[in-house]
Enzyme design. Sequence first.
Site: not given
Length: 842
Positions: A736-737
Amino acid sequence: MTFPLLPAYASVAEFDNSLSLVGKAVFPYAADQLHNLIKFTQSTELQVNVQVESSVTEDQFEELIDNLLKLYNNGINEVILDLDLAERVVQRIPGARVIYRTLVDKVASLPANASIAVPFSSPLGDLKSFTNGGSRTVYAFSETAKLVDVTSTVASGIIPIIDARQLTTEYELSEDVKKFPVSEILLASLTTDRPDGLFTTLVADSSNYSLGLVYSSKKSIPEAIRTQTGVYQSRRHGLWYKGATSGATQKLLGIELDCDGDCLKFVVEQTGVGFCHLERTSCFGQSKGLRAMEATLWDRKSNAPEGSYTKRLFDDEVLLNAKIREEADELAEAKSKEDIAWECADLFYFALVRCAKYGVTLDEVERNLDMKSLKVTRRKGDAKPGYTKEQPKEESKPKEVPSEGRIELCKIDVSKASSQEIEDALRRPIQKTEQIMELVKPIVDNVRQNGDKALLELTAKFDGVALKTPVLEAPFPEELMQLPDNVKRAIDLSIDNVRKFHEAQLAETLQVETCPGVVCSRFARPIEKVGLYIPGGTAILPSTSLMLGVPAKVAGCKEIVFASPPKKDGTLTPEVIYVAHKVGAKCIVLAGGAQAVAAMAYGTETVPKCDKIFGPGNQFVTAAKMMVQNDTSALCSIDMPAGPSEVLVIADKYADPDFVVSDLLSQAEHGIDSQVILLAVDMTDKELARIEDAVHNQAVQLPRVEIVRKCIAHSTTLSVATYEQALEMSNQYAPEHLILQIENASYVDQVQHAGSVFVGAYSPESCGDYSSGTNHTLPTYGYARQYSGVNTATFQKFITSQDVTPEGLKHIGQAVMDLAAVEGLDAHRNAVKVRMEKLGLI
């Protein structure tokens, strides 16, 4: 204490119903009458006892044991047995309820609380002493006792066993009638310290619900027993025949007295408007709980309006049965105290609907419970085969996370680890999708079918707050948006930056002439009605409201609906309301979880139906989003699937350990199912140790340290040799990050799968979460391989158009006809053919 009398009958056929108010009876044991005795026991409210009067041979003993088991298991209260036989029975039937019939000189050998039956001829002082101050029940038996013997015995706390043929409910008897008035036996047990000689009397119904408080006298009690009705003593008007003028009469079902003998309880069946002079059921207020629900359902059975839900349940057997099974399943799944109570109440409701439908009262249900409690043998109790599932192989249990000690990531050296070890380290915490879907489906169905009613009930259940309305409408009251100036400035700056970045994403209309006379276009149009889910959970996330609300406004969505779970006091965090105001939201749904998603997907009386739902959430929110997206009747899409928050940091030896660790922990604090991964490029043991120390030192300073501790327990540091190896693993993981704390930022070009990338030492993930301008609503759980993060286009759909001139038809017409012919679609071919013929092109 029950009525101080035990009537004895020769058989169940001779039972005198006028004596039923005594509340008990004893019958002789006879093997050939067992069926009749059991049938009578199951059909009456009486305490039924059995007396084994004759001696039992060795051959008959085993039969006696079998028959006593049947009697006990079908509701017989106690069995009167001679002392020797009783002791043998107790040895064979643990828990057997016996009354030891014996002589006074044998009583001392019995347990102090064992019930006994002794002859009337015993000295009265001995009989009284045997009661042990009331802890033991003592019976006295005789075929020749006189009334004076009976009353004096009763006055000493002894219960006489009297042949029912000697008893009568009449009290004014001629001299030639040699029967004992039941009322005199009862009066002998009563005492009062009132100057007027009255007895305080509590009146209750058959469910033991108190109706009122009255007084009885030595005149009213015999009359009540004679008439089998509620007759009391008015202190002003003499005998009071309840309901004689109002019609609210009472049938006397039983009489009991308290342990001191100075207070009576009349058990009655009340008719008419009720007991109270205010035309209420009770002088003590309205009934509550199951009794109140039962009364309501019995009324609805006759009077429910067409279209009401209860009426549907009464009329639709399939629906009622399905709801009972559904609620039983939900009760079985409930874990918390609150959820168990909630689901149990739901199950009770539907069970009572079924009872009312078939004319079964709570009294009858409780009678069955009482009878079950009298069983002395038990079934094995296994569930029927259809209700059991083959037990799955035991999964390896997650390791227990210690509540104290050093907080540290697991460590793997990729050069020494197997491919399976690496795969295991990069595996996200398991999401049990099938189980979650089973839990979510009834919630979604409930909201779809019952609208606001279900939404309010579910909010009360899951959020612990009772609301009057599930929606806060715009314009929002100023007092609900009061914020400190610094917070308001922070939100305004963040909104401005997010707006700038998302306005830059607005696409111009695309127009291409694919060949002369054929112009193809693509243009964007906003999705008209959007639902934005703002999570609550372990942290309030007003930032999500601006990350979803600003792009929706930029895209031009006509109707923006927020949804966020309320606090315990029924309010929302003011930051969320402020953002809703800034982006022009129409309303805020005061609900969270699957129920909020369902409300926006299907619409309710107050919640507008949305065309697309956006926003992160827990596994229940994600399951609900995917469920409504797959329901064609909902006509609702979603932004993306979502899972727990995650970050992957690629760091080299030049990275500041404090910076690296702060990025890891900023995601770890989201929840225990979040995951953080560190790919350490070419670091020495000493450099890794500095990071490990920083993890513990920073973590213990955080307020959410316990959440961090549990997250870190399933997170890993993987040591790799090269940047290329790190990027390959990152693309495999699709985080996600993705944070690149490396010396050479040019490696961004090698990123293939990530929700958002944070480049360099001074680009913490927190900036993207709040104020840099990029969107923080990102694909998790590996979905970055297929999905983009939320952007302006997420709130738009793209429409294509084509403008074909005669010249254009000349260029492509023949190709269209040839391909249509290949596919056998003659109407398609003809649509071009007729045009080309009229143009003279063929």
